[in-house]
Structure formats: C-alpha cells, structure tokens
Design a protein around this motif. Sequence first.
Motif, PDB file in Angstrom:
ATOM      1  N   GLU B 144      47.457  53.018  41.929  1.00 21.04           N
ATOM      2  CA  GLU B 144      47.202  53.116  40.488  1.00 21.04           C
ATOM      3  C   GLU B 144      46.595  51.826  39.959  1.00 21.04           C
ATOM      4  O   GLU B 144      45.615  51.820  39.222  1.00 21.04           O
ATOM      5  CB  GLU B 144      48.515  53.392  39.727  1.00 21.04           C
ATOM      6  N   LEU B 145      47.223  50.704  40.396  1.00 14.95           N
ATOM      7  CA  LEU B 145      46.712  49.404  39.951  1.00 14.95           C
ATOM      8  C   LEU B 145      45.308  49.178  40.486  1.00 14.95           C
ATOM      9  O   LEU B 145      44.430  48.633  39.774  1.00 14.95           O
ATOM     10  CB  LEU B 145      47.656  48.293  40.426  1.00 14.95           C
ATOM     11  N   GLU B 146      45.119  49.680  41.764  1.00 18.56           N
ATOM     12  CA  GLU B 146      43.797  49.526  42.378  1.00 18.56           C
ATOM     13  C   GLU B 146      42.762  50.266  41.549  1.00 18.56           C
ATOM     14  O   GLU B 146      41.672  49.746  41.273  1.00 18.56           O
ATOM     15  CB  GLU B 146      43.846  50.095  43.814  1.00 18.56           C
ATOM     16  N   LEU B 147      43.116  51.426  41.122  1.00 20.42           N
ATOM     17  CA  LEU B 147      42.206  52.247  40.342  1.00 20.42           C
ATOM     18  C   LEU B 147      41.910  51.593  38.998  1.00 20.42           C
ATOM     19  O   LEU B 147      40.769  51.547  38.547  1.00 20.42           O
ATOM     20  CB  LEU B 147      42.816  53.649  40.151  1.00 20.42           C
ATOM     21  N   ARG B 148      42.936  51.104  38.422  1.00 24.28           N
ATOM     22  CA  ARG B 148      42.753  50.482  37.109  1.00 24.28           C
ATOM     23  C   ARG B 148      41.890  49.239  37.230  1.00 24.28           C
ATOM     24  O   ARG B 148      41.039  48.945  36.375  1.00 24.28           O
ATOM     25  CB  ARG B 148      44.117  50.106  36.504  1.00 24.28           C
ATOM     26  N   LEU B 149      42.079  48.441  38.301  1.00 26.38           N
ATOM     27  CA  LEU B 149      41.246  47.240  38.507  1.00 26.38           C
ATOM     28  C   LEU B 149      39.802  47.657  38.791  1.00 26.38           C
ATOM     29  O   LEU B 149      38.857  46.954  38.355  1.00 26.38           O
ATOM     30  CB  LEU B 149      41.791  46.414  39.683  1.00 26.38           C
ATOM     31  N   PHE B 150      39.638  48.791  39.514  1.00 23.76           N
ATOM     32  CA  PHE B 150      38.288  49.297  39.766  1.00 23.76           C
ATOM     33  C   PHE B 150      37.608  49.619  38.449  1.00 23.76           C
ATOM     34  O   PHE B 150      36.434  49.268  38.229  1.00 23.76           O
ATOM     35  CB  PHE B 150      38.382  50.525  40.679  1.00 23.76           C
ATOM     36  N   GLN B 151      38.354  50.291  37.573  1.00 28.57           N
ATOM     37  CA  GLN B 151      37.824  50.621  36.240  1.00 28.57           C
ATOM     38  C   GLN B 151      37.500  49.345  35.480  1.00 28.57           C
ATOM     39  O   GLN B 151      36.477  49.255  34.774  1.00 28.57           O
ATOM     40  CB  GLN B 151      38.858  51.449  35.459  1.00 28.57           C
ATOM     41  N   LEU B 152      38.342  48.335  35.620  1.00 31.50           N
ATOM     42  CA  LEU B 152      38.120  47.057  34.947  1.00 31.50           C
ATOM     43  C   LEU B 152      36.841  46.392  35.430  1.00 31.50           C
ATOM     44  O   LEU B 152      36.061  45.801  34.649  1.00 31.50           O
ATOM     45  CB  LEU B 152      39.318  46.139  35.208  1.00 31.50           C
ATOM     46  N   LEU B 153      36.580  46.529  36.749  1.00 34.29           N
ATOM     47  CA  LEU B 153      35.362  45.945  37.324  1.00 34.29           C
ATOM     48  C   LEU B 153      34.148  46.633  36.742  1.00 34.29           C
ATOM     49  O   LEU B 153      33.152  45.966  36.371  1.00 34.29           O
ATOM     50  CB  LEU B 153      35.396  46.097  38.856  1.00 34.29           C
ATOM     51  N   LEU B 154      34.225  47.973  36.708  1.00 31.61           N
ATOM     52  CA  LEU B 154      33.090  48.723  36.174  1.00 31.61           C
ATOM     53  C   LEU B 154      32.852  48.331  34.728  1.00 31.61           C
ATOM     54  O   LEU B 154      31.700  48.137  34.310  1.00 31.61           O
ATOM     55  CB  LEU B 154      33.350  50.227  36.308  1.00 31.61           C
ATOM     56  N   ASP B 155      33.919  48.192  33.976  1.00 36.58           N
ATOM     57  CA  ASP B 155      33.769  47.797  32.568  1.00 36.58           C
ATOM     58  C   ASP B 155      33.164  46.401  32.457  1.00 36.58           C
ATOM     59  O   ASP B 155      32.335  46.125  31.583  1.00 36.58           O
ATOM     60  CB  ASP B 155      35.134  47.825  31.858  1.00 36.58           C
ATOM     61  N   LEU B 222      39.063  44.312  43.626  1.00 29.71           N
ATOM     62  CA  LEU B 222      37.849  44.224  44.428  1.00 29.71           C
ATOM     63  C   LEU B 222      37.171  42.855  44.195  1.00 29.71           C
ATOM     64  O   LEU B 222      37.434  42.148  43.225  1.00 29.71           O
ATOM     65  CB  LEU B 222      36.872  45.322  44.014  1.00 29.71           C
ATOM     66  N   ARG B 223      36.183  42.617  45.128  1.00 27.88           N
ATOM     67  CA  ARG B 223      35.324  41.446  44.967  1.00 27.88           C
ATOM     68  C   ARG B 223      33.923  41.839  45.386  1.00 27.88           C
ATOM     69  O   ARG B 223      33.731  42.413  46.467  1.00 27.88           O
ATOM     70  CB  ARG B 223      35.807  40.297  45.846  1.00 27.88           C
ATOM     71  N   LEU B 224      32.953  41.524  44.535  1.00 26.49           N
ATOM     72  CA  LEU B 224      31.565  41.844  44.825  1.00 26.49           C
ATOM     73  C   LEU B 224      30.823  40.566  45.124  1.00 26.49           C
ATOM     74  O   LEU B 224      30.935  39.583  44.367  1.00 26.49           O
ATOM     75  CB  LEU B 224      30.905  42.544  43.607  1.00 26.49           C
ATOM     76  N   LEU B 231      31.617  38.390  42.119  1.00 22.15           N
ATOM     77  CA  LEU B 231      32.298  38.981  40.960  1.00 22.15           C
ATOM     78  C   LEU B 231      33.680  39.435  41.413  1.00 22.15           C
ATOM     79  O   LEU B 231      33.820  40.270  42.305  1.00 22.15           O
ATOM     80  CB  LEU B 231      31.485  40.173  40.439  1.00 22.15           C
ATOM     81  N   ASN B 232      34.751  38.817  40.856  1.00 27.16           N
ATOM     82  CA  ASN B 232      36.119  39.093  41.245  1.00 27.16           C
ATOM     83  C   ASN B 232      36.817  39.967  40.209  1.00 27.16           C
ATOM     84  O   ASN B 232      36.755  39.676  39.012  1.00 27.16           O
ATOM     85  CB  ASN B 232      36.907  37.790  41.389  1.00 27.16           C
ATOM     86  N   ALA B 233      37.490  40.949  40.742  1.00 25.31           N
ATOM     87  CA  ALA B 233      38.370  41.754  39.880  1.00 25.31           C
ATOM     88  C   ALA B 233      39.588  42.117  40.716  1.00 25.31           C
ATOM     89  O   ALA B 233      39.892  43.290  40.941  1.00 25.31           O
ATOM     90  CB  ALA B 233      37.629  42.979  39.388  1.00 25.31           C
ATOM     91  N   ASN B 234      40.283  41.032  41.200  1.00 22.85           N
ATOM     92  CA  ASN B 234      41.444  41.246  42.063  1.00 22.85           C
ATOM     93  C   ASN B 234      42.565  40.284  41.636  1.00 22.85           C
ATOM     94  O   ASN B 234      42.331  39.264  40.962  1.00 22.85           O
ATOM     95  CB  ASN B 234      41.086  41.002  43.529  1.00 22.85           C
ATOM     96  N   LEU B 235      43.765  40.593  42.083  1.00 23.06           N
ATOM     97  CA  LEU B 235      44.946  39.823  41.668  1.00 23.06           C
ATOM     98  C   LEU B 235      44.982  38.423  42.302  1.00 23.06           C
ATOM     99  O   LEU B 235      45.437  37.444  41.679  1.00 23.06           O
ATOM    100  CB  LEU B 235      46.225  40.589  42.027  1.00 23.06           C
ATOM    101  N   ASN B 236      44.515  38.391  43.556  1.00 22.67           N
ATOM    102  CA  ASN B 236      44.513  37.082  44.248  1.00 22.67           C
ATOM    103  C   ASN B 236      43.688  36.062  43.473  1.00 22.67           C
ATOM    104  O   ASN B 236      44.115  34.925  43.235  1.00 22.67           O
ATOM    105  CB  ASN B 236      43.968  37.259  45.670  1.00 22.67           C
ATOM    106  N   HIS B 237      42.514  36.494  43.077  1.00 22.64           N
ATOM    107  CA  HIS B 237      41.642  35.584  42.348  1.00 22.64           C
ATOM    108  C   HIS B 237      42.251  35.207  41.014  1.00 22.64           C
ATOM    109  O   HIS B 237      42.196  34.042  40.565  1.00 22.64           O
ATOM    110  CB  HIS B 237      40.262  36.251  42.159  1.00 22.64           C
ATOM    111  N   GLU B 238      42.879  36.171  40.403  1.00 21.20           N
ATOM    112  CA  GLU B 238      43.494  35.886  39.110  1.00 21.20           C
ATOM    113  C   GLU B 238      44.651  34.892  39.258  1.00 21.20           C
ATOM    114  O   GLU B 238      44.848  34.005  38.427  1.00 21.20           O
ATOM    115  CB  GLU B 238      43.998  37.194  38.473  1.00 21.20           C
TER     116      GLU B 238
END
Lengths: 221, 250
Positions: B144-155, B222-224, B231-238
């Motif tokens: 669920e969190l993965e999905l939400r972070l994916f959505q966050l990346l897209l946003d 994720l990380r692109l 482009l980081n959208a992951n917990l580790n980076h945060e």
Amino acid sequence: MENNVSFVWGPVQISASILTTWGIMGVMSLVAWLSTRHLAMLPKGLQTLAEGIVSVIDDAVSAVAPEQSREIMPFIATLWLFLIVANLVGLIPELHSPTSDLSVTSALAVIVFVSVHWFGIKTLGIKNYLHHYLTPSPILLPFHIISEFTRTIALAIRLFGNMMSLEMAAMLILLVAGFLAPIPILMLHIIEALVQAYIFGMLALIYLAGAMQSQQLNSQE
Amino acid sequence: MEFNVSTFVLEIINFLVLLWVLQRLFYKPLLKVIADRKQVIEQALAEAKNQQQQAEEKAALYENRQHQWEQEKQLALQTFQQQIDLERKLQLEKLKLELEQERQKAKVTLSLQQQEFQQRVEKQALENGAKFSALLLQQAVGPELELRLFQLLLDKISTFPEVIKQQLIVTGEMDALPQVKVTSAYPLTAEMHQQLEQKLMTLMNRPADVQYHQSEDLIAGLRLDIGAWVLNANLNHELIGFAELDYVSK
C-alpha cells in the motif's frame, strides 16, 4: 813658673811652650790630613769622628752667630781644638801645657782681641763698627775701651791661672801624697782642661758675634 | 810667670799657621763633604717629597676617578635596572597578551570542539534515529505504501518546474533512446510500468528505454535515474535527508 827657654836662635828664644805647640800643630795637622785623605759620602772611622767634631762646633757657632757662622767657624774651631789639645797635653809625663804659659795665653787673647775688631770692621765697615762704641751714649766710650782691654786680659789670665794652678796642684799632691793619690786630681785636670777650653772659645765666640752683630742690635733698638 | 815676647810672637804666628793648615786640610774639605751630603740628602728628600706629592696627587686622582666610576656604575646600574623593569613590564604585557590570545584561542577551540562534538552527537543521534526509523519502517512498510509512493512520484513528475522539464527534454534529445533506470523496493506491476513510461514520455516528449531494478535498501518507494538526474521517492532517501537536514539547515 820658670822661663823654660830651650834654645836661642838669634834674637828669637824658643821656649818649651813653643816646642810643645809645634808638636801639637804637627799632630793636629797629621790627624787632619789623615781624616780628610779619603773623604766619602758615607763616612766611616776617622772621617766620622772628624765630621762629628766639625758639625758640633759648627752648630755651636751657628747657634750664637747664625749669619756669620761660616766666616768665624774656622777661627773658633781652631781655638777650641788647639786649647783642648794644649790643655790636655799636660797630662803626658814630661810635658807641660802651653796654656800654662802666660805668653801663650796672652798671644791667644791678643789674637781674639784683634780678631774681634777685624771681623767687626770687615762685617760692618769701620764707621759703623766704631759707632757702636758711642752707643747707647758717648759717655760710655771710656768704659767700652776699658772693657775691650780688661776682657782680653781676663781671657789670658783666666786660662793661664787655671792651667798653671792645676799643674802645680797635681805636682804638689804627687810630692806630698803617694803614687795613686794624684789620680783624682788628674781627672779634675781633664775636666778643667775641657771646661777652660770651652770657656775661652765660647767667650771669643761671644765677643766676635757681639762685634759683628752690634750694628744690627743698635738698629733693632 | 814671666812674659816672653818671642814666645808671644811665635805663638801668634803658630796659631795663624795652624788656622791656615786646618782651614785647608780639615774644615774646608769636611764642610764641603758635609754640604755635599746635605745637598744630596736634600735632593733625595725633595725628590721623595716630589714623588710623595705626585703619589698623593695620583692617589687623589685615582680616588676621584674611582668615585666617578662608582657614580657611573651606580648610574649604569640604575639605568640597567630601569631597562630591566621596563623590559620586564613589556614582556609581562606581551605575555599577558599572548596568554589572552591563547586563552581566547583555546576558548574558541574548545567552543569549536564542543560545537563539533555536539554536531557529531546530534548527527549520531539523527543517524541512530534514521536507523531506528528505517528498522521500524522496514517492518511497517507494505504494497500500500509502495503504491502511494508510486502515486507521489507520478505527482512529483507532473509538478516539475518548467525549467527542469526543459532540461530533461534537452537531456533526452542527446540520445536517440534515453536511458531511464527505475529502482524500486517492491516489484512493480505492468500497469504501474505503463503509467510510469507514459509519464516519462510526456515529460521528455519521446519514448525512453526504461530498465527496472529492485533494491530493498530503498525500504519503500522508487528512484529514477535519468542520465545525471536522480529523482527519489523512497523512504531511505527521505530518512537520509532527514538525518542530513539538520546539518544542511545549520
């Protein structure tokens, strides 16, 4: 004292006193020559004695007549030395003191008399010298003249009388007493000889100094 | 007691002769040697007196000079003492200044050390906090969190500033087929692949060669990697950003 004429040479009579005087003169001259033969800056022996005698006499003369001491010292010294030796020579057996002869003492007194006037005139000049007979008052001139003669006679008689009487006393005691009795008299002879020589020489010195310094004394007065 | 004229006259002559002889042989030489000796003695005395006078003058001179030396010595000592006092004062002031400087330096150094220590402690605390958070999040994350972070990346991609978009377009034009590396903590679904590639093509105005990788280090998200762009959208980076945020702000 008898007239002791040893020999006669023409009109001149040579007495024992003259012979003794010549002997004394010879001895004194010899001693004088010996004592001054090798003079050194550092004296020793006879030179020391001779210098002592001369120094003592020079000091005595300087004490009485400091300004004229160099001039009259030889005369006074000769008088003293001769009289001492002449007075003491009577102690030697068979010899008589020349000073016990009135002719000798008279001669010495006349020498002093003439010397007083000679040195006085030489020092002050005849006018100044004679002037002192008129001071402090011309009235005293006869007394000055009498004084000059009487003191000269006194000099001669005093020395002659003392020395003759000493010899006579010694001879009488020797005749009356024993062999050793005259010894105190001989000791007295020595003392008396020295005293009489001193008195004669000192009086001559005072007369000379008085004559030479009379003008100074008058000017000071 | 007879008076003999011959004896009288001869005695006068004898005395005068004796006087002459003694004057020549006795008085004159003796008086001369006495006078010479007196002169020598007087000369020696005068010389001795002169020497004594000179010695006294020299002694007085030396005493005076010694007195002067003493005064000069005292003066020199006083001057030297004054110089020493002045030098001591200067040295003391210099030493005080140096000590003050050293004290200030030590104070600054101590302060820096304390500050550095505090920073290090804070950093350590933040890192520890990040580690604890990472451990906690690793246990708490899920699809669920993965999905939400994916959505966050897209946003996030949709809300890129225009300047960045232009740069990404320029970067994409440099290659015929731009390489895009996508790293995720969980495997992505085909639908998610399609949405992402669609978004990238919109961003760079052309299709991209997208390669997918999986890394648990990201914890979730994720990380692109687009060329030099990440482009980081992951917990580790945060979490790393959270740990380094304090230093960045300071």
